[in-house]
Design an enzyme around this catalytic site. Structure first.
Site, PDB file in Angstrom:
ATOM      1  N   HIS A 138      34.670  39.566  37.746  1.00  0.00           N
ATOM      2  CA  HIS A 138      35.047  40.197  39.143  1.00  0.00           C
ATOM      3  C   HIS A 138      34.469  41.835  39.092  1.00  0.00           C
ATOM      4  O   HIS A 138      34.688  42.254  38.152  1.00  0.00           O
ATOM      5  CB  HIS A 138      36.340  40.109  39.337  1.00  0.00           C
ATOM      6  CG  HIS A 138      37.308  40.812  38.573  1.00  0.00           C
ATOM      7  ND1 HIS A 138      38.755  40.319  38.509  1.00  0.00           N
ATOM      8  CD2 HIS A 138      37.243  42.163  38.276  1.00  0.00           C
ATOM      9  CE1 HIS A 138      39.486  41.356  37.869  1.00  0.00           C
ATOM     10  NE2 HIS A 138      38.611  42.424  37.496  1.00  0.00           N
ATOM     11  N   GLU A 143      37.271  38.063  43.127  1.00  0.00           N
ATOM     12  CA  GLU A 143      37.495  37.097  42.161  1.00  0.00           C
ATOM     13  C   GLU A 143      36.273  36.153  42.378  1.00  0.00           C
ATOM     14  O   GLU A 143      35.548  36.049  43.411  1.00  0.00           O
ATOM     15  CB  GLU A 143      38.510  36.321  42.252  1.00  0.00           C
ATOM     16  CG  GLU A 143      39.838  37.187  42.067  1.00  0.00           C
ATOM     17  CD  GLU A 143      40.073  37.950  40.632  1.00  0.00           C
ATOM     18  OE1 GLU A 143      39.164  37.771  39.917  1.00  0.00           O
ATOM     19  OE2 GLU A 143      41.214  38.479  40.127  1.00  0.00           O
TER      20      GLU A 143
HETATM   21  C1  F6R Z   1      39.959  48.022  39.219  1.00  0.00           C
HETATM   22  C2  F6R Z   1      38.850  46.954  39.635  1.00  0.00           C
HETATM   23  C3  F6R Z   1      38.582  46.178  38.801  1.00  0.00           C
HETATM   24  C4  F6R Z   1      38.374  46.521  37.213  1.00  0.00           C
HETATM   25  C5  F6R Z   1      38.340  45.392  36.147  1.00  0.00           C
HETATM   26  C6  F6R Z   1      38.261  45.823  34.789  1.00  0.00           C
HETATM   27  O1  F6R Z   1      39.790  48.960  40.448  1.00  0.00           O
HETATM   28  O2  F6R Z   1      38.152  47.184  40.676  1.00  0.00           O
HETATM   29  O3  F6R Z   1      37.427  45.345  38.918  1.00  0.00           O
HETATM   30  O4  F6R Z   1      37.405  47.316  37.074  1.00  0.00           O
HETATM   31  O5  F6R Z   1      39.533  44.596  36.432  1.00  0.00           O
HETATM   32  O6  F6R Z   1      39.475  46.381  34.363  1.00  0.00           O
HETATM   33  P1  F6R Z   1      39.431  47.019  33.012  1.00  0.00           P
HETATM   34  O7  F6R Z   1      38.493  48.247  33.096  1.00  0.00           O
HETATM   35  O8  F6R Z   1      40.933  47.487  32.930  1.00  0.00           O
HETATM   36  O9  F6R Z   1      38.945  46.150  31.956  1.00  0.00           O
END
Ligand code: F6R
Length: 267
Positions: A138, A143
């Protein structure tokens, strides 16, 4: 798409910050698209360091967050509004009045989504959209099976995303909201430049599918292939399942001057 494989997570943050700073140097009123999550933290820290050293001034820039949980009050520390204020607005010296987060506690959420789209348009569109990627591919909270044409809307978080994000809720899966507001893939693709950062082995599969796999609604990150100015900055672990990594390294070692950071046509 430009793909750079860097030695480690810290180098990803430094490289991303340099690219954002170069855009803001050319365009002090740039509109930044802000991602939350762990992935861009190193980028924000490196950018904050450039601000402290007086190498970039973000006080005239504005920001639009990608997403927000539904039903978490903006002043709760788990809200993305609070996270953006703490991790981005304050350390980068952005004007809080110019930093926007989708209103996940609005009474009329559908009207709030439309209002967010309008606010982005009124600001002239996003100049650089900073992105992380989920282990399920995503981007934003689009999703798998999200439409490439989707706009800001309410989505149900995938079970995998809720499990991954339970760490921000003291490990309590039940505390993770079921719904969110997210910019759509179509909204993200309207940004003038995309800058995706990914670190760690857990992202390697999503990165390989997004960058080298077929365009597929099952892999929302593959929407990057439709964008004319997408830059992907990876550490070795996140790049570990790419089949053309030798080519990306060769390309990075032979960049013509106009494609280097700060060059006219690149990030
Ligand atoms: C957050 C977002 C999500 C995150 C993804 C990765 O604003 O849009 O797409 O970038 O869930 O999350 P991390 O960086 O915490 O692994």
């Amino acid at each position: 798409m430009e793909i750079f494989i860097l030695p480690d997570a810290a180098a990803v943050g430094v490289a991303a910050a340099a690219r954002i700073a170069a855009v803001v140097a050319r365009q002090p009123e740039a509109v930044l698209g802000l991602s939350t999550g762990s992935s861009p933290l190193g980028t924000y820290e490196a950018l904050a360091e450039l601000v402290r050293r007086g190498e970039v001034d973000l006080s005239r820039a504005s920001g639009f967050a990608l997403d927000e949980y539904v039903g978490i009050a903006p002043d709760s520390p788990q809200s993305y509004a609070a996270t953006i204020a703490h991790d981005v607005t304050e350390p980068l010296g952005l004007d809080p009045a110019r930093v926007h987060v989708p209103p996940g506690s609005a009474e009329d959420l559908e009207a709030a989504c439309e209002g967010y789209e309008q606010a982005i348009r009124a600001a002239g569109g996003v100049d650089v959209q900073i992105l992380g990627i989920g282990a399920n591919g995503h981007i934003g909270f689009n999703e798998p099976t999200s439409s490439f044409a989707s706009r800001t809307r309410i989505k149900t978080l995938a079970p995998r995303t809720r499990e991954d994000n339970a760490r921000f809720f003291g490990g309590d899966l039940d505390a993770v909201p079921l719904h969110c507001i997210t910019q759509g893939l179509g909204t993200i693709l309207d940004a003038k430049r995309l800058l995706l950062v990914a670190q760690g082995e857990a992202k390697a599969d999503a990165i390989a599918k997004s960058v080298e796999g077929p365009l597929s609604a099952m892999v929302p990150g593959s929407a990057l292939q439709l964008h004319p100015h997408a830059t992907v900055l990876l550490d070795e672990a996140a790049a570990s399942r790419l089949t053309l990594s030798d080519y990306y390294r060769f390309t990075a070692d032979h960049l013509p001057p106009w494609q280097r950071v700060g060059g006219p046509s690149v990030l």
